[in-house]
Scaffold this active site. Structure first.
Site, short mmCIF file in Angstrom:
data_model
loop_
_atom_site.label_atom_id
_atom_site.label_comp_id
_atom_site.label_asym_id
_atom_site.label_seq_id
_atom_site.Cartn_x
_atom_site.Cartn_y
_atom_site.Cartn_z
N GLU A 197 -59.84 10.11 -41.73
CA GLU A 197 -58.76 9.24 -42.23
C GLU A 197 -58.57 9.35 -43.74
O GLU A 197 -57.50 9.00 -44.25
CB GLU A 197 -59.03 7.77 -41.82
N CYS A 200 -67.28 7.54 -37.74
CA CYS A 200 -68.49 7.19 -38.50
C CYS A 200 -69.29 6.10 -37.77
O CYS A 200 -69.82 6.36 -36.70
CB CYS A 200 -68.14 6.81 -39.93
N HIS A 216 -65.11 11.37 -41.96
CA HIS A 216 -64.01 10.43 -42.17
C HIS A 216 -62.68 11.17 -42.27
O HIS A 216 -62.14 11.34 -43.36
CB HIS A 216 -64.25 9.61 -43.45
#
Ligand code: MN
Length: 226
Positions: free
Chosen positions: A204, A95, A202
């Site tokens: 994660e 990001c 994202h």
């Protein structure tokens, strides 16, 4: 040299958990250590999400929507990105991290997708953080393509999205390796590096379900020199 230095932001849990589940050994780093020292002791660098990069750093006046990152983060993370690339230390950027890497390399950004890109998709779905926002089309033969081969539907990946900025002109040496259907750049990589990959979404946030575990596993393998 197996440590992965993770740039600090306000929500670290998902980054750290994703790395640990991929076998990585993360350590948070902030402004109290120089980028050169960090790159010298770490086997890999993860640049995290956050606020906007100061547009003065790529020669533009700020759009009214400009939402600055924490003081000092731009200079610290840009220096860290340059040091990692210079030393060919594996680098994963997520990001804001992708935007930092691009500006560090002389690229430019779209400052505000909704007001600058006609017909743009919704790139900002804040919660839940793993909500699918749009697909991305991955460049065949890229490192991202290879890493995610088992998860691709044709050339498509389903991703989340929490950004109002994006890469406009990719930095020299980088190839764009994923775009959203509206043309917004969603991933890039530097083929000359051992591992230098950036994504605008994202990954994660998916550690519980593992959709992007291959990305973290390949990064960790590169950190170990495998
Ligand atoms: Mn997006």
């Amino acid at each position: 040299m197996g440590l992965i230095a993770v740039s600090q932001n306000r929500r670290m849990t998902d980054y750290l958990e994703s790395l640990r589940r991929a076998g990585g050994d993360p350590v948070e780093v902030g402004g109290d250590e120089t980028p050169a020292a960090i790159v010298a002791r770490a086997g890999g660098i993860l640049l995290t999400g956050g606020g906007d990069v100061d547009p003065a750093l790529y020669g533009e006046a700020p759009h009214p929507s400009y939402d600055a990152a924490e003081p000092g983060r731009d200079a610290f993370e840009i220096a860290l990105a340059r040091a990692a690339i210079e030393a060919d230390v594996p680098l994963l950027a997520i990001c804001r991290g992708m935007q930092v890497v691009n500006v560090a390399g002389g690229g430019t950004l779209v400052q505000d997708i909704p007001s600058e890109i006609a017909g743009a998709l919704t790139h900002s779905i804040p919660e839940p953080r793993f909500a699918i926002a749009h697909e991305v089309w991955v460049t065949k033969g890229s490192r991202l393509w290879t890493i995610m081969a088992d998860r691709l539907d044709g050339e498509s990946l389903q991703v989340n999205s929490r950004h109002h900025q994006a890469v406009r002109r990719a930095a020299d040496g980088f190839e764009v390796t994923a775009t959203a259907p509206d043309g917004v750049i969603e991933a890039m990589e530097r083929p000359a590096s051992r591992f230098c990959l950036a994504v605008q979404w994202h990954p994660e946030n998916f550690w519980r379900t593992g959709e992007f575990r291959p990305l973290f596993e390949h990064f960790v393998r590169a950190v170990r020199g495998e």
